[in-house]
Design a protein around this motif. Structure first.
Motif, PDB file in Angstrom:
ATOM      1  N   ASP A   1      41.858  25.641  58.686  1.00 44.31           N
ATOM      2  CA  ASP A   1      40.471  25.376  59.073  1.00 44.31           C
ATOM      3  C   ASP A   1      39.498  26.385  58.466  1.00 44.31           C
ATOM      4  N   TYR A   2      40.002  27.565  58.136  1.00 42.65           N
ATOM      5  CA  TYR A   2      39.123  28.655  57.706  1.00 42.65           C
ATOM      6  C   TYR A   2      39.934  29.564  56.786  1.00 42.65           C
ATOM      7  N   ALA A   3      39.326  29.956  55.674  1.00 45.22           N
ATOM      8  CA  ALA A   3      39.967  30.883  54.744  1.00 45.22           C
ATOM      9  C   ALA A   3      39.003  32.014  54.432  1.00 45.22           C
ATOM     10  N   ILE A   4      39.529  33.220  54.300  1.00 43.11           N
ATOM     11  CA  ILE A   4      38.721  34.393  53.988  1.00 43.11           C
ATOM     12  C   ILE A   4      39.257  35.047  52.715  1.00 43.11           C
ATOM     13  N   MET A   5      38.331  35.391  51.809  1.00 40.49           N
ATOM     14  CA  MET A   5      38.646  36.199  50.626  1.00 40.49           C
ATOM     15  C   MET A   5      37.640  37.353  50.612  1.00 40.49           C
ATOM     16  N   GLY A   6      37.971  38.431  51.293  1.00 41.45           N
ATOM     17  CA  GLY A   6      37.066  39.562  51.428  1.00 41.45           C
ATOM     18  C   GLY A   6      37.306  40.622  50.375  1.00 41.45           C
ATOM     19  N   GLU A   7      36.314  40.843  49.495  1.00 35.58           N
ATOM     20  CA  GLU A   7      36.416  41.838  48.421  1.00 35.58           C
ATOM     21  C   GLU A   7      37.667  41.587  47.574  1.00 35.58           C
ATOM     22  N   VAL A   8      37.838  40.351  47.149  1.00 39.45           N
ATOM     23  CA  VAL A   8      39.022  39.941  46.388  1.00 39.45           C
ATOM     24  C   VAL A   8      38.663  39.447  44.991  1.00 39.45           C
ATOM     25  N   ILE A   9      37.656  38.569  44.876  1.00 35.20           N
ATOM     26  CA  ILE A   9      37.454  37.874  43.609  1.00 35.20           C
ATOM     27  C   ILE A   9      37.082  38.803  42.453  1.00 35.20           C
ATOM     28  N   GLU A  10      36.493  39.971  42.772  1.00 35.92           N
ATOM     29  CA  GLU A  10      36.141  40.911  41.699  1.00 35.92           C
ATOM     30  C   GLU A  10      37.369  41.537  41.052  1.00 35.92           C
ATOM     31  N   HIS A  11      38.532  41.403  41.713  1.00 36.24           N
ATOM     32  CA  HIS A  11      39.787  41.971  41.206  1.00 36.24           C
ATOM     33  C   HIS A  11      40.624  40.971  40.419  1.00 36.24           C
ATOM     34  N   LEU A  12      40.220  39.710  40.398  1.00 30.96           N
ATOM     35  CA  LEU A  12      41.070  38.647  39.865  1.00 30.96           C
ATOM     36  C   LEU A  12      40.724  38.299  38.424  1.00 30.96           C
ATOM     37  N   GLU A  13      41.736  38.143  37.612  1.00 29.69           N
ATOM     38  CA  GLU A  13      41.523  37.734  36.227  1.00 29.69           C
ATOM     39  C   GLU A  13      40.883  36.350  36.166  1.00 29.69           C
ATOM     40  N   GLU A  14      41.284  35.460  37.077  1.00 31.31           N
ATOM     41  CA  GLU A  14      40.772  34.092  37.094  1.00 31.31           C
ATOM     42  C   GLU A  14      40.245  33.736  38.487  1.00 31.31           C
ATOM     43  N   PRO A  15      39.064  34.225  38.852  1.00 31.82           N
ATOM     44  CA  PRO A  15      38.532  33.943  40.190  1.00 31.82           C
ATOM     45  C   PRO A  15      38.343  32.459  40.460  1.00 31.82           C
ATOM     46  N   GLU A  16      37.984  31.691  39.430  1.00 36.02           N
ATOM     47  CA  GLU A  16      37.798  30.248  39.619  1.00 36.02           C
ATOM     48  C   GLU A  16      39.093  29.583  40.087  1.00 36.02           C
ATOM     49  N   LYS A  17      40.203  29.995  39.503  1.00 30.44           N
ATOM     50  CA  LYS A  17      41.504  29.417  39.841  1.00 30.44           C
ATOM     51  C   LYS A  17      41.896  29.754  41.275  1.00 30.44           C
ATOM     52  N   ALA A  18      41.616  30.984  41.706  1.00 31.10           N
ATOM     53  CA  ALA A  18      41.938  31.397  43.077  1.00 31.10           C
ATOM     54  C   ALA A  18      41.092  30.631  44.092  1.00 31.10           C
ATOM     55  N   ILE A  19      39.812  30.426  43.781  1.00 26.74           N
ATOM     56  CA  ILE A  19      38.937  29.666  44.676  1.00 26.74           C
ATOM     57  C   ILE A  19      39.411  28.213  44.771  1.00 26.74           C
ATOM     58  N   LYS A  20      39.804  27.652  43.659  1.00 22.82           N
ATOM     59  CA  LYS A  20      40.319  26.277  43.659  1.00 22.82           C
ATOM     60  C   LYS A  20      41.550  26.161  44.550  1.00 22.82           C
ATOM     61  N   GLU A  21      42.436  27.139  44.493  1.00 21.74           N
ATOM     62  CA  GLU A  21      43.645  27.116  45.322  1.00 21.74           C
ATOM     63  C   GLU A  21      43.301  27.295  46.800  1.00 21.74           C
ATOM     64  N   ALA A  22      42.341  28.160  47.085  1.00 22.24           N
ATOM     65  CA  ALA A  22      41.902  28.339  48.477  1.00 22.24           C
ATOM     66  C   ALA A  22      41.308  27.049  49.034  1.00 22.24           C
ATOM     67  N   MET A  23      40.515  26.366  48.240  1.00 20.68           N
ATOM     68  CA  MET A  23      39.913  25.118  48.696  1.00 20.68           C
ATOM     69  C   MET A  23      40.961  24.022  48.866  1.00 20.68           C
ATOM     70  N   ARG A  24      41.999  24.070  48.053  1.00 21.53           N
ATOM     71  CA  ARG A  24      43.066  23.067  48.151  1.00 21.53           C
ATOM     72  C   ARG A  24      43.766  23.121  49.504  1.00 21.53           C
ATOM     73  N   ILE A  25      43.984  24.335  50.031  1.00 18.35           N
ATOM     74  CA  ILE A  25      44.728  24.463  51.293  1.00 18.35           C
ATOM     75  C   ILE A  25      43.827  24.344  52.521  1.00 18.35           C
ATOM     76  N   LEU A  26      42.496  24.247  52.295  1.00 13.98           N
ATOM     77  CA  LEU A  26      41.578  24.032  53.411  1.00 13.98           C
ATOM     78  C   LEU A  26      41.522  22.553  53.785  1.00 13.98           C
ATOM     79  N   LYS A  27      41.414  22.280  55.068  1.00 15.55           N
ATOM     80  CA  LYS A  27      41.202  20.918  55.541  1.00 15.55           C
ATOM     81  C   LYS A  27      39.795  20.457  55.139  1.00 15.55           C
TER      82      LYS A  27
END
Length: 210
Positions: free
Chosen positions: A110-136
């Motif tokens: 129902d809810y996902a949090i990525m706190g101070e994470v995306i600035e560390h990721l080589e591919e932030p777009e890919k991580a956001i896509k995966e987070a949205m995939r597992i959200l209802k």
């Protein structure tokens, strides 16, 4: 979205070290303010904390909600952090996973949090896509990131920030998935003039209809 450094030091071994360095410093007041803000739209249900490291989201949830009304899952690249958090909170599911490939069924949280994470990721777009995939459908992703190359004095992971984001950057990343809201956690001065960096916060509510 601006690249800050070329070398990517964000390995599980590096964050094993950073986790224990952060434990020596203790919980920071700015981190607590940020964690509280990230929970702004959580009303109960299943929550996943992506890139949790030493997150205090779970203790905050226990203060805010009766436990039957929520479940918490913590996920991070650092195996040492996950092992240590498991010892502190035996009742919670903690997992060392790749944020790009969580191996979790879709429409799960129902809810996902990525706190101070995306600035560390080589591919932030890919991580956001995966987070949205597992959200209802109708679920919310909450993100925080340092605003416009903001620098945190005394940070133990500052040289691990690969990217800088502003509001338009996050809007471009998040708006394809749903309606986006923004806020800012401003700087604050504490005794001894300790400076805290400003963070940009964003929430995106996943479209209910695919």
């Amino acid at each position: 979205m601006k690249r800050l450094i070329e070398e990517n030091k964000n390995t599980s071994q590096e964050y094993d070290k950073i986790y224990f360095e952060r434990q020596k410093k203790g919980v920071d007041s700015q981190d607590l303010r940020r964690w509280n803000k990230l929970l702004r739209y959580f009303k109960g249900g299943d929550l996943v904390d992506l890139g949790c490291l030493d997150s205090q989201i779970y203790p905050l949830l226990r203060k805010k909600f009766p436990e039957p009304s929520f479940s918490y899952t913590g996920i991070d690249i650092s195996k040492e952090a996950i092992s240590d958090m498991q010892k502190k909170y035996l009742e919670v599911g903690w997992y060392a996973k790749d944020i790009y490939n969580l191996n979790i069924v879709e429409d799960c949280f129902d809810y996902a949090i990525m706190g101070e994470v995306i600035e560390h990721l080589e591919e932030p777009e890919k991580a956001i896509k995966e987070a949205m995939r597992i959200l209802k459908p109708g679920g919310i992703l909450a993100i925080s990131t340092p605003l416009n190359e903001a620098r945190e004095l005394g940070a133990v992971d500052l040289d691990h920030h690969l990217w800088s984001f502003d509001k338009e950057d996050l809007k471009k990343l998040l708006s394809p998935y749903g309606r986006v809201k923004f806020d800012r956690l401003g700087s604050e001065y504490l005794p001894k003039y300790k400076y805290h960096f400003p963070s940009l916060l964003a929430w995106v509510k996943k479209w209910s209809i695919k």
